[in-house]
Every structure is written in structure tokens, then in C-alpha cells.
Motif scaffolding. Structure first.
Motif, PDB file in Angstrom:
ATOM      1  N   GLU A 156       2.758   3.014   7.734  1.00  0.00           N
ATOM      2  CA  GLU A 156       1.689   3.793   7.115  1.00  0.00           C
ATOM      3  C   GLU A 156       1.988   3.965   5.618  1.00  0.00           C
ATOM      4  O   GLU A 156       3.142   3.856   5.188  1.00  0.00           O
ATOM      5  N   PRO A 157       0.947   4.247   4.796  1.00  0.00           N
ATOM      6  CA  PRO A 157       1.158   4.310   3.339  1.00  0.00           C
ATOM      7  C   PRO A 157       2.207   5.320   2.883  1.00  0.00           C
ATOM      8  O   PRO A 157       2.841   5.124   1.840  1.00  0.00           O
ATOM      9  N   ASP A 158       2.408   6.408   3.641  1.00  0.00           N
ATOM     10  CA  ASP A 158       3.385   7.410   3.225  1.00  0.00           C
ATOM     11  C   ASP A 158       4.731   7.232   3.915  1.00  0.00           C
ATOM     12  O   ASP A 158       5.598   8.103   3.853  1.00  0.00           O
ATOM     13  N   ALA A 163       0.813  -1.226   0.000  1.00  0.00           N
ATOM     14  CA  ALA A 163       0.000   0.000   0.000  1.00  0.00           C
ATOM     15  C   ALA A 163       0.841   1.268   0.000  1.00  0.00           C
ATOM     16  O   ALA A 163       0.290   2.378   0.069  1.00  0.00           O
ATOM     17  N   GLN A 164       2.175   1.154  -0.092  1.00  0.00           N
ATOM     18  CA  GLN A 164       3.018   2.342  -0.055  1.00  0.00           C
ATOM     19  C   GLN A 164       2.766   3.256  -1.245  1.00  0.00           C
ATOM     20  O   GLN A 164       2.522   2.792  -2.360  1.00  0.00           O
ATOM     21  N   SER A 165       2.849   4.550  -0.996  1.00  0.00           N
ATOM     22  CA  SER A 165       2.608   5.534  -2.055  1.00  0.00           C
ATOM     23  C   SER A 165       3.808   5.720  -2.968  1.00  0.00           C
ATOM     24  O   SER A 165       3.688   6.335  -4.035  1.00  0.00           O
TER      25      SER A 165
END
Length: 309
Positions: free
Chosen positions: A96-98, A30-32
Motif C-alpha cells: 500500500e502507498p503508506d 506510489a510510496q508516500s
């Protein structure tokens, strides 16, 4: 995703991680920011291989024939990294994604930094680490309050410059587990690099899912590797003093009528630590010489600047 598409390889070391590895892989998927993911499997026998094969993100897998510990696995994979940045991430950590984007931006904005450490949070929301400080007796201790500067990074979730790590000797594989991150930070600082913190790069960490903090084995590795780290990196006087202090406390413990219940105050465990340090002393002193040859700054200067803060 190939390494040519990304500037970062995220390395996840796992050992019997079937109960928590999926959460880590889901969070990486899910990483941006695009990245390469390599999972080093320390000869797991609990179904980890099946989870890795079936996960939709299809991570690259390097399966080792025996359990080499976190340090051994990191050392083993370092030569296979062909991206300018490498992230260390525990298999029981869910960023977290970011997270990766925040770390990359922080590292890019600080050209003198070779490593950026994350904010690790426990499941109850409390902070486990936002970096590592160096205590007056040479322990690496987690910082839990905001700080302008950190001595070192927490290996549970951090981003490093690949070539900087290679240039200072890589990861100390013989440590097996614990203090490989603080030892690496020591050598980076001796080489003139900084270590930065990115508290907005958040990671939820189960902490101890693969190991048992507080167990005799934990304390054995912890105490041994602290002494080995000091012998490799610290001023000679500090290293000798701490080794002598450890030996003196060990000798006096049987004479005490009441002693702490913690495993690191067990005389038998401490004697084993001392034996392992003595057996490794010739190799450790050779390594100390190599560390000295790559150092741009004096050991004393680093100690005076950071110890006890």
C-alpha cells in the motif's frame, strides 16, 4: 532518487518475474516516503530485463550471472546498501502507498528493534503473515492473528537496520531460498535486538508466484534450511534432537503401510536433505561458532522465551 535523499533502500529480488514484477514496481513508485529501489535479477530469461529497463520508475538493477535464490541475492546486494535501513520485498508483493512510511515510523519509535515486519495479505483478503513464531520443533511459522510480539519477520516484506544485519553476519546465502529470514531473526535476537510487527503496513502478496509451495523442491529447501538454522543458532541439545528426530522419521517411513502424501514425507527427498545437511556440517559448525561470538544472549534463553508460543 539517490541514496543520499533517503534513509531506506528497498531491495526486490526477482527471478522470471515478468508476469508480476510490474505490479510491485508500480506500488513502490506510489510510496508516500522517498526511497531507493534496487532490483536484483537472478539471471532471468523471460523478458524481466526489458520490463526493468522500460519501467518509468527507473529502478537500479543488479543482474546476476546465475540464479542465487532469494537468500543469495539478498546476501550479494547487502554490501552495496549505503542507507541505514534496508527493506526486503518479494517481486510478487504490492505494498500500500503508506507501507514504507509505516514501517520506518515503527522502526524509529522502537530503538531496540532491528526489524519490523509487515502484514502480508493474499489476493482474497485473508492474512498470510503478520510475523513469524518459533514452533516447539524449531519451525518458523507465519502468525495470522494479531500478537503483541513476534519472534521473527517475514522476508516477503520487512524493514531492517542495515548495520544490525551486517553485524550478525548478513544473510545466509547458502540457504538459497526459505528460512533466511528466520535465521536472520534468530541471530538478531541473540545479539540482543528485538523484532517488531507493524500490522498497518499492508502488502498484497501473490504468494508462490516465483516458487511452488508444496512442491518437492520447496520441501527440500524448507526441511534442509530449518535443520541448518537450528545447527547455526539453536541450543545444541535442540539442534541434535531435531536432526535425530528427522533421521528417525526418515528411517521409519518405509515401514509404514500408509504415509502422508506430502512431499516432505518422501523417504528419498528426506535422505537427500540429510545428505545435504551432513555435507554442510563442517561449515555450519564453523558458522555456529561465529554466531556464538557475536551473541549477547544465550541460545537457551532465546529458545525458552520463544519456542512453542
Amino acid at each position: 532518487m539517490t541514496s543520499a535523499d533517503s534513509g531506506t533502500t528497498v531491495v526486490v529480488v526477482t527471478w522470471r518475474g515478468a508476469d508480476h514484477l510490474t505490479g510491485c514496481l508500480d506500488a513502490l513508485a506510489a510510496q508516500s516516503r522517498p526511497h531507493r529501489t534496487v532490483v536484483v535479477d537472478n539471471a532471468s530469461t523471460d523478458g524481466t530485463a526489458t520490463i526493468l529497463a522500460e519501467h518509468p520508475s527507473r529502478p537500479e538493477v543488479l543482474r546476476l550471472r546465475r540464479n542465487t535464490g532469494y537468500a543469495g541475492a539478498m546476501a550479494h546486494v547487502l554490501d552495496r546498501i549505503d542507507t541505514p535501513r534496508v527493506a526486503w520485498l518479494n517481486d510478487d508483493a504490492a505494498p500500500e502507498p503508506d507501507w514504507l512510511a509505516t514501517l520506518e515510523d515503527a522502526l524509529d519509535s522502537q530503538p531496540l528493534a532491528a526489524a519490523v515486519t509487515s502484514r502480508l495479505e493474499l489476493p482474497d483478503g485473508s492474512t498470510q503473515s503478520i510475523g513469524v513464531r518459533l514452533t516447539a520443533d524449531g519451525h518458523g511459522a507465519d502468525l495470522t492473528e494479531p500478537s503483541d510480539e513476534v519472534f521473527g519477520f517475514c522476508g516477503g516484506a520487512a524493514l531492517l537496520r542495515t548495520e544490525a544485519v551486517r553485524a550478525v553476519g548478513g544473510v545466509p546465502a547458502s540457504f538459497f531460498c526459505y528460512y533466511e529470514d528466520t535465521d536472520t531473526a534468530w541471530r538478531l535476537r541473540l545479539a540482543g535486538w528485538h523484532v517488531a510487527a507493524a500490522p498497518k503496513a499492508r502488502v498484497q502478496h501473490l504468494h508462490g508466484a516465483s516458487t511452488n509451495p508444496g512442491s518437492p523442491l520447496f520441501h527440500r529447501w524448507n526441511e534442509r534450511n530449518r535443520l541448518l538454522m537450528l545447527l547455526r543458532c539453536a541450543p545444541a541439545g535442540v539442534a541434535v534432537r531435531e536432526l535425530a528426530r528427522f533421521a528417525a522419521i526418515t528411517a521409519l517411513l518405509p515401514l509404514r503401510r500408509h504415509r502422508p502424501d506430502a512431499a516432505n514425507f518422501d523417504p528419498a527427498l528426506r535422505l537427500r536433505v540429510l545428505a545435504e545437511v551432513v555435507l554442510r556440517l563442517p561449515r555450519t559448525l564453523r558458522e555456529r561458532g561465529r554466531v556464538g561470538r557475536i551473541s549477547a544472549l544465550g541460545r537457551g534463553a532465546i529458545w525458552e522465551a520463544w519456542a512453542g508460543l
